[in-house]
Design a protein around this motif. Structure first.
Motif, PDB file in Angstrom:
ATOM      1  N   ILE A   4      -9.945 -26.433  -5.356  1.00  0.00           N
ATOM      2  CA  ILE A   4     -11.103 -27.329  -5.286  1.00  0.00           C
ATOM      3  C   ILE A   4     -10.957 -28.273  -4.102  1.00  0.00           C
ATOM      4  O   ILE A   4      -9.847 -28.561  -3.655  1.00  0.00           O
TER       5      ILE A   4
ATOM      6  N   GLU B  48     -18.684 -25.425  -4.719  1.00  0.00           N
ATOM      7  CA  GLU B  48     -18.917 -24.184  -3.974  1.00  0.00           C
ATOM      8  C   GLU B  48     -19.077 -24.386  -2.471  1.00  0.00           C
ATOM      9  O   GLU B  48     -19.533 -23.492  -1.775  1.00  0.00           O
TER      10      GLU B  48
ATOM     11  N   CYS C 260     -14.978 -24.159  -2.745  1.00  0.00           N
ATOM     12  CA  CYS C 260     -14.538 -24.997  -3.861  1.00  0.00           C
ATOM     13  C   CYS C 260     -15.041 -24.369  -5.161  1.00  0.00           C
ATOM     14  O   CYS C 260     -16.205 -23.987  -5.265  1.00  0.00           O
ATOM     15  N   GLU C 261     -14.179 -24.275  -6.152  1.00  0.00           N
ATOM     16  CA  GLU C 261     -14.556 -23.689  -7.435  1.00  0.00           C
ATOM     17  C   GLU C 261     -15.522 -24.555  -8.225  1.00  0.00           C
ATOM     18  O   GLU C 261     -16.074 -24.108  -9.230  1.00  0.00           O
TER      19      GLU C 261
ATOM     20  N   ALA D 113      -6.471 -24.337  -9.716  1.00  0.00           N
ATOM     21  CA  ALA D 113      -7.817 -24.004  -9.238  1.00  0.00           C
ATOM     22  C   ALA D 113      -7.953 -24.567  -7.832  1.00  0.00           C
ATOM     23  O   ALA D 113      -7.455 -25.662  -7.544  1.00  0.00           O
TER      24      ALA D 113
ATOM     25  N   THR E 178      -9.660 -25.894 -18.040  1.00  0.00           N
ATOM     26  CA  THR E 178     -10.261 -24.850 -17.210  1.00  0.00           C
ATOM     27  C   THR E 178     -11.403 -25.497 -16.419  1.00  0.00           C
ATOM     28  O   THR E 178     -11.918 -26.544 -16.822  1.00  0.00           O
ATOM     29  N   ILE E 179     -11.801 -24.854 -15.339  1.00  0.00           N
ATOM     30  CA  ILE E 179     -12.925 -25.371 -14.557  1.00  0.00           C
ATOM     31  C   ILE E 179     -14.193 -25.342 -15.411  1.00  0.00           C
ATOM     32  O   ILE E 179     -14.979 -26.294 -15.397  1.00  0.00           O
ATOM     33  N   ASP E 180     -14.391 -24.283 -16.185  1.00  0.00           N
ATOM     34  CA  ASP E 180     -15.581 -24.192 -17.044  1.00  0.00           C
ATOM     35  C   ASP E 180     -15.648 -25.355 -18.032  1.00  0.00           C
ATOM     36  O   ASP E 180     -16.712 -25.934 -18.257  1.00  0.00           O
TER      37      ASP E 180
ATOM     38  N   ARG F 213      -4.991 -27.778  -4.526  1.00  0.00           N
ATOM     39  CA  ARG F 213      -4.695 -27.028  -5.746  1.00  0.00           C
ATOM     40  C   ARG F 213      -4.655 -28.017  -6.904  1.00  0.00           C
ATOM     41  O   ARG F 213      -3.850 -28.940  -6.914  1.00  0.00           O
TER      42      ARG F 213
END
Length: 138
Positions: A78, A40, A36-37, A76, A101-103, A47
């Protein structure tokens, strides 16, 4: 004339084949397992569209050159618990505008707290993910 009709039909068929392949690829992506983004953990992944699909038409109308299909369809990988948490914490418009974004999603305190908790949970298989007794199911 007949050549124009034939050319048009060939173009439409080509577009439909491309769309079919995109849908098949998307189905394969939804069934993958990996890290997982966000948390983890290695488990079944979903998606997550970084810009929600419900907003795609609005974005395309606003600026079709910037918001191409490729740009709008960025995803992403996840896990289901993280995916559900994102949608509980962030509304769709904010997700598309600010947290695409994930960030950027990880800057939110509630998301950080959830990910910290989720990372400590046991890993699941596809069979576990369907188990109604797991408290972090969708």
């Amino acid at each position: 004339d007949e050549n124009d009709i034939s050319d048009f039909c060939c173009e439409v068929v080509g577009q439909l084949r491309g769309l079919e392949q995109m849908l098949l690829d998307q189905m394969k992506e939804e069934e993958e397992e990996g890290g997982c983004e966000m948390c983890e953990r290695f488990m079944p992944l979903t998606r997550h569209h970084l810009i929600p699909k419900r907003l795609h038409a609005d974005y395309r109308k606003r600026d079709p050159h910037t918001y191409t299909q490729e740009y709008l369809n960025q995803t992403a990988g996840i896990c289901r618990p993280c995916h559900s948490a994102i949608h509980r914490i962030v509304d769709l418009k904010s997700m598309g505008r600010e947290y695409n974004t994930i960030d950027k999603l990880m800057t939110l305190e509630k998301v950080q707290a959830f990910v910290k908790w989720a990372a400590k949970q046991r890993l699941t298989s596809k069979a576990d993910a369907k188990n109604a007794k797991l408290n972090y199911r969708r």
